[in-house]
Design an enzyme around this catalytic site. Sequence first.
Site, PDB file in Angstrom:
ATOM      1  N   ASN A 405       0.822  -1.199   0.000  1.00  0.00           N
ATOM      2  CA  ASN A 405       0.000   0.000   0.000  1.00  0.00           C
ATOM      3  C   ASN A 405       0.863   1.260   0.000  1.00  0.00           C
ATOM      4  O   ASN A 405       0.951   1.956  -1.014  1.00  0.00           O
ATOM      5  CB  ASN A 405      -0.942  -0.019   1.207  1.00  0.00           C
ATOM      6  CG  ASN A 405      -1.847   1.191   1.255  1.00  0.00           C
ATOM      7  OD1 ASN A 405      -1.813   2.040   0.375  1.00  0.00           O
ATOM      8  ND2 ASN A 405      -2.646   1.282   2.282  1.00  0.00           N
ATOM      9  N   ASP A 406       1.518   1.525   1.109  1.00  0.00           N
ATOM     10  CA  ASP A 406       2.222   2.800   1.252  1.00  0.00           C
ATOM     11  C   ASP A 406       3.288   3.017   0.179  1.00  0.00           C
ATOM     12  O   ASP A 406       3.534   4.154  -0.229  1.00  0.00           O
ATOM     13  CB  ASP A 406       2.869   2.879   2.631  1.00  0.00           C
ATOM     14  CG  ASP A 406       1.817   2.952   3.730  1.00  0.00           C
ATOM     15  OD1 ASP A 406       0.700   3.410   3.425  1.00  0.00           O
ATOM     16  OD2 ASP A 406       2.104   2.552   4.856  1.00  0.00           O
TER      17      ASP A 406
END
Lengths: 478, 101
Positions: A405-406
Amino acid sequence: MTQALSSYIPALTVAASIFFICTLRGLSMAATSSKGNLCGMIGMVIAIACPFLQRIFLSSQNDISWQILVPLTVMGVGGIIGLCIVKKIGMAALPQLVAAFHSLVGLAAVFIACAVFSAPDVFGIVGSHLDNIPTSNAVEMSIGAAIGAITFTGSVVAFGKLQGFISGKPLRYRGQYIVNLFIAIVIAVAIVMFVINQEAWIFCTVVLLSLIIGYLLIMPIGGADMPVIVSMLNSYSGWTAAGIGFTLENNLLIIVGALVGTSGAILSNIMCKGMNRSLISIVLGGLSRGSEQAVSSNSGERKNVKVCSAEDAAFIISNASSVVVVPGYGMAVAQAQHAIKELADILKGDGTTVKYAIHPVAGRMPGHMNVLLAESNIPYDDVFELDDINHEFGATDVVIVVGANDITNPSAKTDSTSPIYGMPVLDVEKAQTVLFVKRSIGSGYAGIDNPLFYRENTMMILGDAKKVVENILKAMKG
Amino acid sequence: MVTIFILACFVGYYVVLRVTPALHAPLMSVTNAISSVIVMVALDAVLVGLYEIERHGGASVWFGIFAILLATANIVGGFMLTRRMLSMFAGKKKHVTEKRQ
């Protein structure tokens, strides 16, 4: 004759050092890496042989066989324990395993420092009074013991967090910096006192406080920062060895300690660059406050997320001519790499190009993703690092983000208020379609909202990464 | 000694910089294994300590024994883990020149 033989021992330590340097050198390429590991084993055998040889030279008259048998037996037991740990835990828990091994080195170093302290003349370090350690050796010994103790408890906490029996969430309380700083100062004072008095209780205080500070330092650190922490602890285990080497004036330990210490430091530096943060800010846990604000400011806004089924995903993927897979920690947890490999094989059979993009801090330790992909026999040539593939996303049809995600969050480039602003990310949003395989629609580990989820060309497939990929496979075959 | 230390740091720096990112995980586990070379000291503690046990008593020997146990577990485990990781990379040599586009 024994005298003549014992003069070879310095030569042996030089040989061992060279083997250890070759070990690291061998890892520069996959082709030579196995030889490198072999060099390491040879170096270690030589290093272990030295004390035995020395002992034999020390006295050949009285019967020494049982005295040699004691450490040999202990080593046998230790070796079996080591084998069992590797066999039992296995590759699925790779970062934990490495953390566990770091803790062993740390604890061993503490025991060694205790052994040196309780009988300094065994090691030939005796000051002007009997049973008194010379000042410089005492300084190095207590520093070595302190770093060893920090490595031990720090690694145990890291292990617990990775294994999941300690919450991965950062544990914070008010005034923790002050407490840590206070303990650090007390340790420094105690080391000075110990060097002057050399009393046992002060030495114990140093070790105990170091154990406590190791725990306190790692407890506030979240799971996403683990790549940095694991490599930092790696570095510490080297500096401990160097500290003990200085205490005992043992060149081999100093060399190995310096090699391992710099290696860990370089890795932590690479990991920090991968997150655009300084080591100090990670140790002090600077991320949390910023992210809390970011979450609160973003909650309640746009929630239009397109969720699609495995069948839709299979359709999109099979119509693509180029696919890039971005693996993350979610892939490691679900052990989805074999399913991904199977999917890639089908796509390649249809003439689709499949590549893998690896962010330096994907996963929970340096090189985590590479090992998993290699495990499922994904060709080395298809795996690319951040800088090598980032310009290709514009020409890519489909990006499949598996449990990451990040590291794909475009707000790191655009939003200067984002806690991860400035972190290098994979430009997946430039691709025509982005498929996110995620367990749930939630923000990433750092608790940061990802604007990518709400874009027109983003599709979410929710569920366990392995099951989702297997469902896509089923849909494609059927 | 300080000279040796600084030189070794330099050697370490230049050697490790050349390690490909793909092999960072094996690098960690192998450096972890070789940092257990401190087992030498523990062996000294036990071997020499047993030789002169009347003079020192057993404390040093016992500390040494525990250290040997932990360090050898780490040595064997570290090298086996590295070998297992590397065996996954083996046979898949990187052909930088013939990358398919």
